[in-house]
Design a protein around this motif. Structure first.
Motif, mmCIF file in Angstrom:
data_model
loop_
_atom_site.group_PDB
_atom_site.id
_atom_site.type_symbol
_atom_site.label_atom_id
_atom_site.label_comp_id
_atom_site.label_asym_id
_atom_site.label_seq_id
_atom_site.Cartn_x
_atom_site.Cartn_y
_atom_site.Cartn_z
ATOM 1 N N PHE A 68 0.849 -1.193 0.000
ATOM 2 C CA PHE A 68 0.000 0.000 0.000
ATOM 3 C C PHE A 68 0.883 1.241 0.000
ATOM 4 O O PHE A 68 1.665 1.453 0.923
ATOM 5 C CB PHE A 68 -0.922 0.009 1.222
ATOM 6 C CG PHE A 68 -1.737 1.273 1.353
ATOM 7 C CD1 PHE A 68 -1.573 2.116 2.439
ATOM 8 C CD2 PHE A 68 -2.656 1.627 0.381
ATOM 9 C CE1 PHE A 68 -2.305 3.279 2.563
ATOM 10 C CE2 PHE A 68 -3.396 2.783 0.486
ATOM 11 C CZ PHE A 68 -3.222 3.622 1.577
ATOM 12 N N PHE A 69 0.782 2.025 -1.063
ATOM 13 C CA PHE A 69 1.524 3.270 -1.176
ATOM 14 C C PHE A 69 0.541 4.442 -1.153
ATOM 15 O O PHE A 69 -0.614 4.299 -1.555
ATOM 16 C CB PHE A 69 2.322 3.319 -2.483
ATOM 17 C CG PHE A 69 3.310 2.201 -2.634
ATOM 18 C CD1 PHE A 69 4.543 2.246 -2.010
ATOM 19 C CD2 PHE A 69 3.007 1.104 -3.416
ATOM 20 C CE1 PHE A 69 5.449 1.219 -2.153
ATOM 21 C CE2 PHE A 69 3.909 0.064 -3.570
ATOM 22 C CZ PHE A 69 5.139 0.128 -2.939
ATOM 23 N N PHE A 70 1.016 5.601 -0.712
ATOM 24 C CA PHE A 70 0.152 6.763 -0.738
ATOM 25 C C PHE A 70 0.978 8.024 -0.949
ATOM 26 O O PHE A 70 2.173 8.069 -0.675
ATOM 27 C CB PHE A 70 -0.680 6.884 0.543
ATOM 28 C CG PHE A 70 0.114 7.296 1.757
ATOM 29 C CD1 PHE A 70 0.221 8.627 2.125
ATOM 30 C CD2 PHE A 70 0.738 6.340 2.541
ATOM 31 C CE1 PHE A 70 0.945 9.011 3.244
ATOM 32 C CE2 PHE A 70 1.474 6.704 3.665
ATOM 33 C CZ PHE A 70 1.573 8.041 4.017
ATOM 34 N N LYS A 71 0.300 9.043 -1.454
ATOM 35 C CA LYS A 71 0.910 10.342 -1.703
ATOM 36 C C LYS A 71 -0.022 11.407 -1.139
ATOM 37 O O LYS A 71 -1.242 11.286 -1.254
ATOM 38 C CB LYS A 71 1.113 10.550 -3.208
ATOM 39 C CG LYS A 71 1.930 11.774 -3.594
ATOM 40 C CD LYS A 71 2.121 11.817 -5.104
ATOM 41 C CE LYS A 71 2.968 13.017 -5.529
ATOM 42 N NZ LYS A 71 4.363 12.882 -5.068
ATOM 43 N N LEU A 72 0.547 12.443 -0.528
ATOM 44 C CA LEU A 72 -0.241 13.487 0.125
ATOM 45 C C LEU A 72 -0.264 14.759 -0.714
ATOM 46 O O LEU A 72 0.697 15.079 -1.415
ATOM 47 C CB LEU A 72 0.341 13.820 1.501
ATOM 48 C CG LEU A 72 0.362 12.704 2.544
ATOM 49 C CD1 LEU A 72 1.025 13.215 3.820
ATOM 50 C CD2 LEU A 72 -1.026 12.191 2.834
ATOM 51 N N HIS A 73 -1.379 15.461 -0.611
ATOM 52 C CA HIS A 73 -1.485 16.808 -1.165
ATOM 53 C C HIS A 73 -2.186 17.662 -0.115
ATOM 54 O O HIS A 73 -3.329 17.397 0.267
ATOM 55 C CB HIS A 73 -2.297 16.823 -2.459
ATOM 56 C CG HIS A 73 -2.495 18.205 -3.013
ATOM 57 N ND1 HIS A 73 -1.564 18.827 -3.815
ATOM 58 C CD2 HIS A 73 -3.512 19.096 -2.852
ATOM 59 C CE1 HIS A 73 -1.996 20.031 -4.143
ATOM 60 N NE2 HIS A 73 -3.168 20.228 -3.570
ATOM 61 N N ILE A 74 -1.487 18.678 0.375
ATOM 62 C CA ILE A 74 -2.016 19.525 1.451
ATOM 63 C C ILE A 74 -2.399 20.883 0.879
ATOM 64 O O ILE A 74 -1.587 21.555 0.239
ATOM 65 C CB ILE A 74 -0.987 19.694 2.576
ATOM 66 C CG1 ILE A 74 -0.577 18.320 3.126
ATOM 67 C CG2 ILE A 74 -1.555 20.564 3.691
ATOM 68 C CD1 ILE A 74 0.489 18.387 4.198
ATOM 69 N N TRP A 75 -3.645 21.247 1.098
ATOM 70 C CA TRP A 75 -4.153 22.562 0.702
ATOM 71 C C TRP A 75 -4.290 23.423 1.945
ATOM 72 O O TRP A 75 -4.991 23.075 2.896
ATOM 73 C CB TRP A 75 -5.506 22.426 -0.005
ATOM 74 C CG TRP A 75 -6.112 23.740 -0.370
ATOM 75 C CD1 TRP A 75 -5.604 24.667 -1.226
ATOM 76 C CD2 TRP A 75 -7.343 24.293 0.126
ATOM 77 N NE1 TRP A 75 -6.435 25.757 -1.312
ATOM 78 C CE2 TRP A 75 -7.516 25.553 -0.490
ATOM 79 C CE3 TRP A 75 -8.318 23.835 1.006
ATOM 80 C CZ2 TRP A 75 -8.620 26.355 -0.238
ATOM 81 C CZ3 TRP A 75 -9.418 24.629 1.262
ATOM 82 C CH2 TRP A 75 -9.571 25.873 0.641
#
Length: 221
Positions: A68-75
């Motif tokens: 399980f891989f994940f990538k973050l995007h913070i607004w």
């Protein structure tokens, strides 16, 4: 999805299911016990803007453990700041997942508008040697195993441990290392499709992997 499974088996590939989730940065409300007449007060920031978006992909291959891989995007709520993932970030997620797995990828995701842009279709056509993309039916979350990951993350955060993609399994190593995600040798991309090209970043920068220490939870997904 049967076609995707047959394609993955024929190519010796991982079949990968991608999905998104998000969490607002507004302070949550809660209830607790306190002495009569002494209401507990928790001070928080007055601003309610901001959001954390997560694009996660769960990967399966016969005879291998699931990944399980994940990538973050913070607004942060700033003017002109993008609120959601762009097609370039999805492209980089596909590429970085392929690099970490080291196998061809059969990529399955929903019909989100950004998934259907021409740039991603052209990218998939250019890399048919290791990438096949399948669009999942509309309104069919039960077909995507990644949907169940988000409930596990929210219900049992204490059972999650971050680990490096090539690190030993937790049962073989009591303490997991923290550090930069390694790039397998000989897996370089052309400059045109290199993630974070032109900024001097590692090819796998921004990609994280989590492992569930509860084996029953992994099997349930």
């Amino acid at each position: 999805m049967a076609a995707g499974k047959r394609t993955a088996a024929d190519l010796g590939a991982h079949i990968c299911f991608e999905d998104e989730a998000g969490q607002g940065l507004r302070p949550p409300k809660g209830r607790t016990w306190a002495p009569r007449g002494a209401r507990p007060v928790v001070r928080v920031r007055g601003r309610n803007r901001g959001r954390v978006n997560v694009a996660g992909v769960v990967c399966y291959r016969a005879g291998c453990r699931s990944r399980f891989f994940f990538k973050l995007h913070i607004w942060h709520g700033r003017r002109g700041e993008p609120k959601a993932f762009s097609w370039r970030q999805y492209r980089d997620l596909i590429v970085m997942t392929h690099i970490q797995l080291g196998t061809p990828v059969v990529w399955c995701w929903d019909n989100l508008n950004v998934h259907l842009v021409k740039e991603l279709a052209d990218f998939a056509e250019e890399h048919q040697d290791w990438l096949q993309i399948f669009q999942m039916p509309s309104y069919a979350p039960e077909l995507n195993p990644a949907e169940g990951i988000w409930s596990l993350l929210k219900r049992a955060p204490g059972r999650l441990r971050r680990r490096r993609p090539n690190a030993p399994h937790p049962r073989d190593q009591a303490e997991t290392e923290e550090g930069p995600v390694p790039v397998p040798p000989g897996r370089r991309l052309s400059a045109t499709h290199r993630p974070d090209h032109g900024r001097g970043h590692d090819q796998t920068a921004g990609l994280h992997e989590f492992t569930l220490s509860n084996s029953r939870a992994v099997n349930a997904v």
